[in-house]
Design a protein around this motif. Sequence first.
Motif, short mmCIF file in Angstrom:
data_model
loop_
_atom_site.label_atom_id
_atom_site.label_comp_id
_atom_site.label_asym_id
_atom_site.label_seq_id
_atom_site.Cartn_x
_atom_site.Cartn_y
_atom_site.Cartn_z
N GLU A 108 0.82 -1.22 0.00
CA GLU A 108 0.00 0.00 0.00
C GLU A 108 0.85 1.27 0.00
O GLU A 108 0.34 2.36 -0.28
CB GLU A 108 -0.96 0.00 1.18
N TRP A 109 2.15 1.14 0.25
CA TRP A 109 3.05 2.29 0.26
C TRP A 109 3.94 2.34 -0.98
O TRP A 109 4.77 3.23 -1.11
CB TRP A 109 3.89 2.28 1.54
N HIS A 110 3.78 1.39 -1.91
CA HIS A 110 4.54 1.43 -3.15
C HIS A 110 4.22 2.71 -3.92
O HIS A 110 3.08 3.17 -3.92
CB HIS A 110 4.21 0.23 -4.04
N GLY A 111 5.22 3.26 -4.56
CA GLY A 111 5.03 4.45 -5.37
C GLY A 111 4.91 5.74 -4.58
O GLY A 111 4.58 6.78 -5.14
N ARG A 112 5.21 5.70 -3.30
CA ARG A 112 5.05 6.88 -2.43
C ARG A 112 6.39 7.47 -2.01
O ARG A 112 6.45 8.36 -1.19
CB ARG A 112 4.26 6.50 -1.18
N GLY A 113 7.49 6.95 -2.56
CA GLY A 113 8.81 7.50 -2.24
C GLY A 113 9.51 6.83 -1.08
O GLY A 113 10.65 7.19 -0.75
N VAL A 114 8.87 5.86 -0.45
CA VAL A 114 9.47 5.18 0.70
C VAL A 114 10.71 4.39 0.28
O VAL A 114 11.78 4.51 0.88
CB VAL A 114 8.45 4.28 1.43
N ALA A 115 10.58 3.58 -0.76
CA ALA A 115 11.72 2.77 -1.22
C ALA A 115 12.87 3.67 -1.67
O ALA A 115 14.04 3.35 -1.41
CB ALA A 115 11.29 1.83 -2.35
N ALA A 116 12.56 4.77 -2.33
CA ALA A 116 13.61 5.68 -2.77
C ALA A 116 14.39 6.24 -1.58
O ALA A 116 15.62 6.30 -1.60
CB ALA A 116 13.01 6.82 -3.59
N ARG A 117 13.68 6.63 -0.55
CA ARG A 117 14.35 7.16 0.64
C ARG A 117 15.21 6.09 1.31
O ARG A 117 16.33 6.35 1.75
CB ARG A 117 13.30 7.69 1.62
N LEU A 118 14.72 4.86 1.37
CA LEU A 118 15.49 3.76 1.95
C LEU A 118 16.73 3.46 1.11
O LEU A 118 17.82 3.24 1.65
CB LEU A 118 14.61 2.52 2.10
N MET A 119 16.59 3.47 -0.20
CA MET A 119 17.73 3.23 -1.09
C MET A 119 18.78 4.34 -0.93
O MET A 119 19.98 4.06 -0.85
CB MET A 119 17.28 3.13 -2.54
N GLU A 120 18.33 5.58 -0.89
CA GLU A 120 19.27 6.70 -0.73
C GLU A 120 20.04 6.57 0.58
O GLU A 120 21.25 6.83 0.62
CB GLU A 120 18.52 8.02 -0.82
N TRP A 121 19.37 6.14 1.64
CA TRP A 121 20.05 5.92 2.92
C TRP A 121 21.12 4.83 2.77
O TRP A 121 22.25 4.99 3.24
CB TRP A 121 19.04 5.53 4.01
N ALA A 122 20.76 3.72 2.13
CA ALA A 122 21.71 2.61 1.97
C ALA A 122 22.93 3.06 1.18
O ALA A 122 24.07 2.76 1.57
CB ALA A 122 21.03 1.42 1.29
N LEU A 123 22.74 3.78 0.10
CA LEU A 123 23.86 4.23 -0.72
C LEU A 123 24.71 5.26 0.02
O LEU A 123 25.95 5.21 -0.04
CB LEU A 123 23.35 4.79 -2.05
N THR A 124 24.07 6.17 0.72
CA THR A 124 24.80 7.17 1.50
C THR A 124 25.59 6.52 2.63
O THR A 124 26.75 6.87 2.87
CB THR A 124 23.82 8.22 2.07
N THR A 125 25.00 5.56 3.30
CA THR A 125 25.67 4.86 4.40
C THR A 125 26.85 4.07 3.89
O THR A 125 27.95 4.10 4.46
CB THR A 125 24.67 3.95 5.14
N ALA A 126 26.67 3.35 2.79
CA ALA A 126 27.76 2.56 2.21
C ALA A 126 28.90 3.47 1.75
O ALA A 126 30.08 3.14 1.94
CB ALA A 126 27.24 1.71 1.05
N THR A 127 28.56 4.59 1.16
CA THR A 127 29.59 5.55 0.72
C THR A 127 30.33 6.12 1.92
O THR A 127 31.57 6.21 1.90
CB THR A 127 28.94 6.68 -0.11
#
Length: 178
Positions: A108-127
Amino acid sequence: MHPDTNESITYAAPEADRHEALRAMARTSFSATFGHLYDADPFTAFLDRAYGPGGAMEQDLGDPAVRWLVASHRSAPVGFAKLTPLRAPAPAPSPGALELQQIYVLAEWHGRGVAARLMEWALTTATADRAPEIYLTVFDHNERAKRFYHRYGFTEAGHCTFTLGDRTDDDRIWRRGL
């Protein structure tokens, strides 16, 4: 469309008193995505091993080498990302590579930007950790997920299998340099 805006989503590390709710959310998300593929009994047994008390997710929640970001709405988890040392059988990984082992968002939260925010966190943290690259695995027929990962610069780097009950599925290992 969900009636609430993305501004009502909070992002934080999982709190110990919310681990059970997070495991239940993960179980719901995995079931909604993959439950139709498997026989009920082995699928339920897998869910118990993965998301039940004492299961793999609970163990990872207690592991300081595993980092998490949880998306919550009104204190209920609606998604999460889990970043681990590399566990996937990646071909010739660089030392210090990390893995985005899970990124789950309730349907129900698909397409609402949640996954994008989680991905950005993962990439920022790994960097920030100076990881040279980040890996993930994806079910070969999960086209929605593959499109999402491709948008973030991931490309296929290998393959592995996932066995549940009598069924063995192909998973793809994807990589992105950092």
